[in-house]
Structures are given as C-alpha cells and as structure tokens.
Design a protein around this motif. Structure first.
Motif: not given
Ligand SMILES: C[S@@+](CC[C@H](N)C(=O)[O-])C[C@H]1O[C@@H](n2cnc3c(N)ncnc32)[C@H](O)[C@@H]1O
Length: 289
Positions: A51-78
């Motif tokens: 996963v790179a900065r600026g990318e759009q990621v679909l997190d499937v079965g994201c549950g309570c959101g732990d992975t969304c937060l780490e993915l958000a850090r990796r893709v950055g604000p853009r």
C-alpha cells in the motif's frame, strides 16, 4: 431462486445474522485481545499489498476498524480507505475509533462485499484481514472484488489454512466434543474461519475470477489466546466453534467445559503466564490482470 414472496433471498443471510447477533458484539467486547492476536499476520498482509501513499484501498470485512486505521496511516491524507462490513455493531465500534483517531481519510459502510456494486476500477488495493472466508459464493465475491479494482490493482488477504495446523481453533472443540455437540459443516469449504483453508482451491477461484500473479505464502505463528490462563479460557469459550453451542448450555455443562478448557489450554502456558498456541494462515496476493 425466489423466496416465494417475490423478494430474492438475501446473499450470505446466515453470516449477516451471525455477525449482527452474537459474534459481532463479542468481537467488539474482545477487540483489544483480538487485535493484538491478529496484528502481526495482519501487518504482514498489508506489507504484501504494498500500500502506497495517495492510494485508494477497500478494506473488506474491516470489523472494528483496526486495519482501517493502519491503512489510513499508510495511504496518508491524499489517499482514502473505504472499510466495508456486514456487521453493524462492529462498524459502530470502527466509527468510534475512526472519530477518536480523527482519521478523515476513512469512510465506513455497511455492505456485503460479495454483492455490493462498487464503482468499477475504483480501488488500487483490495485488502482484508481474515474477512474473505465467509462468502457463500466466493467465486462471485472474487469477481465482484476484481471489478472494484483498477487494472493492475492488487488484492491482499490472510485466511486460516488447514484445520490440523490451527489447534488454537480446533483443539478445544475436540476436547469438549463428548459434552457439547459442535456441528461440523458437511462442506469443508463452508463459509467460516476455514472457508479458504485449501490453498489450491483459493488459487483456482482467484484465477477464474480474472486475477493473475496469484501468490500464496503459508505463515506459521504462535497466537496469544490470553495474557493469563483464565483470560484464555474466557476468550476461547466466547469465540470460535464453541461460542454458539455454549450460548445455550446449562451451568453444569459450562462448568465441565470450563474444566476441560483449563486442562487443554493449561498445557500451553508460557513462562510469562500467557497462553499461546500454534496457528497457520495463508497470505494471499493477486493482481487485476
Ligand atoms: C474474522 S472477522 C475479521 C474482522 C477484521 N478484519 C479484523 O481482522 O479484526 C471477519 C469479518 O468479516 C465480516 N464479513 C463477513 N462476511 C462479509 C461480507 N460478505 N461482506 C463484508 N464483510 C463480511 C464480518 O462481519 C467480520 O467483521
């Protein structure tokens, strides 16, 4: 097939019911322990997704959101992370965490990833930490997820491999089988924790859905079931194959099962007091050809 009332049957109805009634709230309750247990294999899966900065990621079965937060850090604000799940209680918890973290680049939606028409070619990455094993029609689900990817986009997921390599999920069920009836699905690939245990079948399903460069790496690991024996027993009786049958059990049965669980898990107490058992998962990657 029609349900008779003119409304087509809902996809994944059993799983929708399960993750919205008993299992979802239990995952919310045990969120910290489960996140700690799954973190390493989850991070390895994310690394495999590159996963790179600026990318759009679909997190499937994201549950309570732990992975969304780490993915958000990796893709950055853009970049953008869209977390989808069929479990309303788990998504509610994910919303809280996203708000607390002020992660403006995360959107969360109630959606069944097998049937939701995501915009074609929208995402750079489809990611899932143990969320793709529950589809009643994995072939249709993988086609749908491929459509959501742009050409050259990547899929990365992890899924438990063979039952015998995952005693952390199976040993307790065998030990209490004489006391509690634990239904075994006739189909070994039935939706559930072992829905994608068979690596060759998963590879075929992904290839048939139009994915290329399918890679499957099996990772062995020690999974921490609890920081103490009491905690591990409590966790194991509330999750996994025992949870549903035990929800209906009498106090007497519960007492016997708790004793048996202490016996099995007690053999895996490490010098720091924590209970850890062996597990194995596939880390799967593939590319939209
Ligand atoms: C084993 S949990 C993993 C949760 C989360 N990824 C994690 O690692 O903490 C599986 C998740 O997949 C979700 N799920 C199951 N079937 C789904 C479907 N068809 N579409 C979207 N999510 C689904 C469940 O509700 C649950 O949140």
């Amino acid at each position: 097939m029609s349900s008779g009332s003119g409304t087509p049957p809902r996809a994944n109805a059993e799983q929708v019911e399960l993750w919205n009634s008993e299992t979802g709230p239990r995952w919310v309750k045990l969120e910290r322990a489960l996140d700690a247990m799954l973190r390493d294999v989850g991070l390895a899966t994310m690394d495999a997704a590159r996963v790179a900065r600026g990318e759009q990621v679909l997190d499937v079965g994201c549950g309570c959101g732990d992975t969304c937060l780490e993915l958000a850090r990796r893709v950055g604000p853009r970049g953008l992370v869209v977390g989808v799940d069929i479990s309303r209680p788990m998504l509610e918890r994910a919303r809280e965490r996203v708000r607390e973290a002020k992660a403006d680049n995360v959107r969360l939606e109630v959606a069944d990833a097998q049937v939701t028409p995501f915009g074609p070619g929208t995402f750079d990455v489809v990611h899932s930490r143990f969320g793709l094993m529950f589809f009643e029609d994995p072939a249709a689900a993988f086609r749908n997820l491929r459509r959501a990817l742009r050409p050259g986009g990547r899929l990365a997921t992890c899924a438990w491999s063979a039952r015998e390599k995952n005693p952390w999920l199976t040993a307790l069920a065998s030990a209490v089988a004489a006391v509690v009836e634990i239904p075994t699905p006739a189909d070994p690939h039935a939706p559930g924790p072992f829905g994608l245990h068979d690596g060759a079948r998963t590879r075929e399903l992904l290839s048939a859905a139009g994915f290329a460069q399918v890679e499957m790496n099996e990772r062995r690991m020690l999974l921490q079931l609890g920081g103490t024996l009491d905690e591990a027993v409590a966790h194991c009786l509330q999750l996994g194959p025992l949870a549903r049958p035990l929800a209906q059990a009498s106090d007497d049965v519960l007492e016997v099962v708790t004793g048996l669980a202490r016996g099995v898990l007690g053999r895996h107490v490490a010098s720091d007091g924590a209970v850890r058992m062996q597990g194995a998962a596939w880390i799967v990657t593939a590319v939209h050809a």
